[in-house]
Design an enzyme around this catalytic site. Structure first.
Site, PDB file in Angstrom:
ATOM      1  CD  GLU A 119      45.266  28.194  37.587  1.00  0.00           C
ATOM      2  OE1 GLU A 119      45.258  28.747  38.701  1.00  0.00           O
ATOM      3  OE2 GLU A 119      46.244  27.580  37.125  1.00  0.00           O
ATOM      4  CE1 TYR A 131      42.218  39.166  36.459  1.00  0.00           C
ATOM      5  CE2 TYR A 131      40.756  37.296  36.141  1.00  0.00           C
ATOM      6  CZ  TYR A 131      41.476  38.118  36.980  1.00  0.00           C
ATOM      7  OH  TYR A 131      41.471  37.907  38.338  1.00  0.00           O
TER       8      TYR A 131
HETATM    9  C1  LIG Z   1      36.029  40.391  39.339  1.00  0.00           C
HETATM   10  C2  LIG Z   1      35.999  41.553  40.331  1.00  0.00           C
HETATM   11  C3  LIG Z   1      37.314  41.573  41.097  1.00  0.00           C
HETATM   12  C4  LIG Z   1      35.821  42.872  39.568  1.00  0.00           C
HETATM   13  O1  LIG Z   1      35.952  43.928  40.494  1.00  0.00           O
HETATM   14  P1  LIG Z   1      35.169  45.315  40.323  1.00  0.00           P
HETATM   15  O2  LIG Z   1      35.775  46.291  41.241  1.00  0.00           O
HETATM   16  O3  LIG Z   1      33.710  45.105  40.449  1.00  0.00           O
HETATM   17  O4  LIG Z   1      35.495  45.660  38.793  1.00  0.00           O
HETATM   18  P2  LIG Z   1      35.664  47.107  38.144  1.00  0.00           P
HETATM   19  O5  LIG Z   1      34.572  48.004  38.593  1.00  0.00           O
HETATM   20  O6  LIG Z   1      37.057  47.573  38.359  1.00  0.00           O
HETATM   21  O7  LIG Z   1      35.440  46.778  36.607  1.00  0.00           O
HETATM   22  C5  LIG Z   1      36.547  46.640  35.716  1.00  0.00           C
HETATM   23  C6  LIG Z   1      36.137  45.776  34.543  1.00  0.00           C
HETATM   24  O8  LIG Z   1      35.769  44.473  34.988  1.00  0.00           O
HETATM   25  C7  LIG Z   1      34.705  43.952  34.175  1.00  0.00           C
HETATM   26  N1  LIG Z   1      33.528  43.754  35.028  1.00  0.00           N
HETATM   27  C8  LIG Z   1      33.429  44.009  36.354  1.00  0.00           C
HETATM   28  N2  LIG Z   1      32.234  43.597  36.802  1.00  0.00           N
HETATM   29  C9  LIG Z   1      31.559  43.087  35.750  1.00  0.00           C
HETATM   30  C10 LIG Z   1      30.286  42.497  35.597  1.00  0.00           C
HETATM   31  N3  LIG Z   1      29.447  42.365  36.638  1.00  0.00           N
HETATM   32  N4  LIG Z   1      29.926  42.051  34.365  1.00  0.00           N
HETATM   33  C11 LIG Z   1      30.762  42.165  33.317  1.00  0.00           C
HETATM   34  N5  LIG Z   1      32.015  42.749  33.399  1.00  0.00           N
HETATM   35  C12 LIG Z   1      32.389  43.183  34.608  1.00  0.00           C
HETATM   36  C13 LIG Z   1      34.465  44.999  33.112  1.00  0.00           C
HETATM   37  O9  LIG Z   1      35.335  44.703  32.029  1.00  0.00           O
HETATM   38  C14 LIG Z   1      34.921  46.265  33.801  1.00  0.00           C
HETATM   39  O10 LIG Z   1      35.327  47.256  32.884  1.00  0.00           O
HETATM   40  P3  LIG Z   1      34.249  48.386  32.414  1.00  0.00           P
HETATM   41  O11 LIG Z   1      33.921  49.146  33.662  1.00  0.00           O
HETATM   42  O12 LIG Z   1      35.016  49.177  31.404  1.00  0.00           O
HETATM   43  O13 LIG Z   1      33.074  47.628  31.878  1.00  0.00           O
HETATM   44  C15 LIG Z   1      34.792  41.417  41.334  1.00  0.00           C
HETATM   45  O14 LIG Z   1      33.618  41.160  40.592  1.00  0.00           O
HETATM   46  C16 LIG Z   1      34.973  40.321  42.375  1.00  0.00           C
HETATM   47  O15 LIG Z   1      35.563  40.551  43.433  1.00  0.00           O
HETATM   48  N6  LIG Z   1      34.422  39.128  42.105  1.00  0.00           N
HETATM   49  C17 LIG Z   1      34.505  38.005  43.052  1.00  0.00           C
HETATM   50  C18 LIG Z   1      35.906  37.471  43.160  1.00  0.00           C
HETATM   51  C19 LIG Z   1      36.438  37.023  41.825  1.00  0.00           C
HETATM   52  O16 LIG Z   1      35.725  36.431  41.025  1.00  0.00           O
HETATM   53  N7  LIG Z   1      37.720  37.305  41.587  1.00  0.00           N
HETATM   54  C20 LIG Z   1      38.413  36.902  40.389  1.00  0.00           C
HETATM   55  C21 LIG Z   1      39.041  35.590  40.615  1.00  0.00           C
HETATM   56  S1  LIG Z   1      39.926  35.031  39.165  1.00  0.00           S
END
Ligand SMILES: CC(C)(COP(=O)(O)OP(=O)(O)OC[C@H]1O[C@@H](n2cnc3c(N)ncnc32)[C@H](O)[C@@H]1OP(=O)(O)O)[C@@H](O)C(=O)NCCC(=O)NCCS
Length: 186
Positions: A119, A131
């Site tokens: 979710e 995702y």
């Molecule tokens: C979601 C989360 C885990 C992504 O982690 P991250 O290390 O920043 O992500 P990555 O650098 O590995 O990015 C991988 C992909 O995620 C997506 N992404 C990450 N940050 C993004 C942003 N700010 N806006 C849009 N897409 C984003 C993109 O698809 C990206 O791929 P790309 O680099 O080819 O564009 C991070 O933002 C987070 O910890 N958020 C708070 C907790 C949360 O929401 N967890 C998910 C609960 S379901």
């Protein structure tokens, strides 16, 4: 920091992806607190690590030993549910979330999982984009699922983890991102 031909540039710190251990729980709790409106406490996380046959948790660790991201899933039969995935705000957008997800999916595949669900908050564009990149599709909405603000949850599922095509895709991604699981049993 390292000097390049064109001037100064940041050298990304190598990040190790591996099983989350009890010694990393303080850092994991800090990540949890910074990522989520209703974070799990240390006791809840500790209990999760104790349920090793069903739970699988992975971490992202800097060379200093500091853990800056973690993710976890529950596996029941041929289904898995990703319960958490978070990266410390100072380390986002450097591929850590993606590497945690790929590592977790490969561990699920090892256990014979075909379907993975999760979710996500309807407003969480970053997570949904991540995702979507790994072929999770929105199945529906759980209205008012999040208690802190009544926000809807989008239920997402990856239905093809046990297909040859997907396993070739995820193995390629793991090679490219250098985040395949080691030989440990989790
Ligand atoms: C979601 C989360 C885990 C992504 O982690 P991250 O290390 O920043 O992500 P990555 O650098 O590995 O990015 C991988 C992909 O995620 C997506 N992404 C990450 N940050 C993004 C942003 N700010 N806006 C849009 N897409 C984003 C993109 O698809 C990206 O791929 P790309 O680099 O080819 O564009 C991070 O933002 C987070 O910890 N958020 C708070 C907790 C949360 O929401 N967890 C998910 C609960 S379901």
């Amino acid at each position: 920091m390292a000097a390049g031909a064109g001037g100064l540039f940041m050298t990304p710190e190598p990040i190790a992806i591996g099983p989350l251990t009890p010694a990393q729980l303080d850092d994991a709790c800090e990540v949890e607190r910074l990522c989520f409106a209703t974070p799990w406490g240390r006791e809840a996380l500790e209990a999760e690590l104790g349920r090793s046959s069903m739970c699988c948790y992975v971490s992202a660790t800097l060379p200093s030993g500091r853990t800056v991201g973690y993710a976890g899933m529950w596996v029941v039969g041929d289904e898995a549910h990703i319960g958490t995935l978070g990266v410390h705000p100072d380390y986002r957008r450097s591929g850590i979330g993606e590497r945690l997800l790929v590592n977790l999916l490969l561990r699920a595949a090892r256990r014979g999982v075909g379907r993975v669900t999760l979710e996500v908050r309807a407003s969480n564009v970053a997570a949904m984009s991540l995702y979507g990149k790994y072929r999770f599709r929105a199945l529906g909405v759980r209205r008012g699922y999040y208690r802190d603000n009544g926000e809807d949850a989008v239920l997402m599922a990856l239905e093809e983890l046990d297909t040859e095509r997907y396993q070739a895709f995820i193995a390629d991604r793991a090679d490219a991102l250098d985040c395949a699981p080691g030989g440990e049993d989790s």
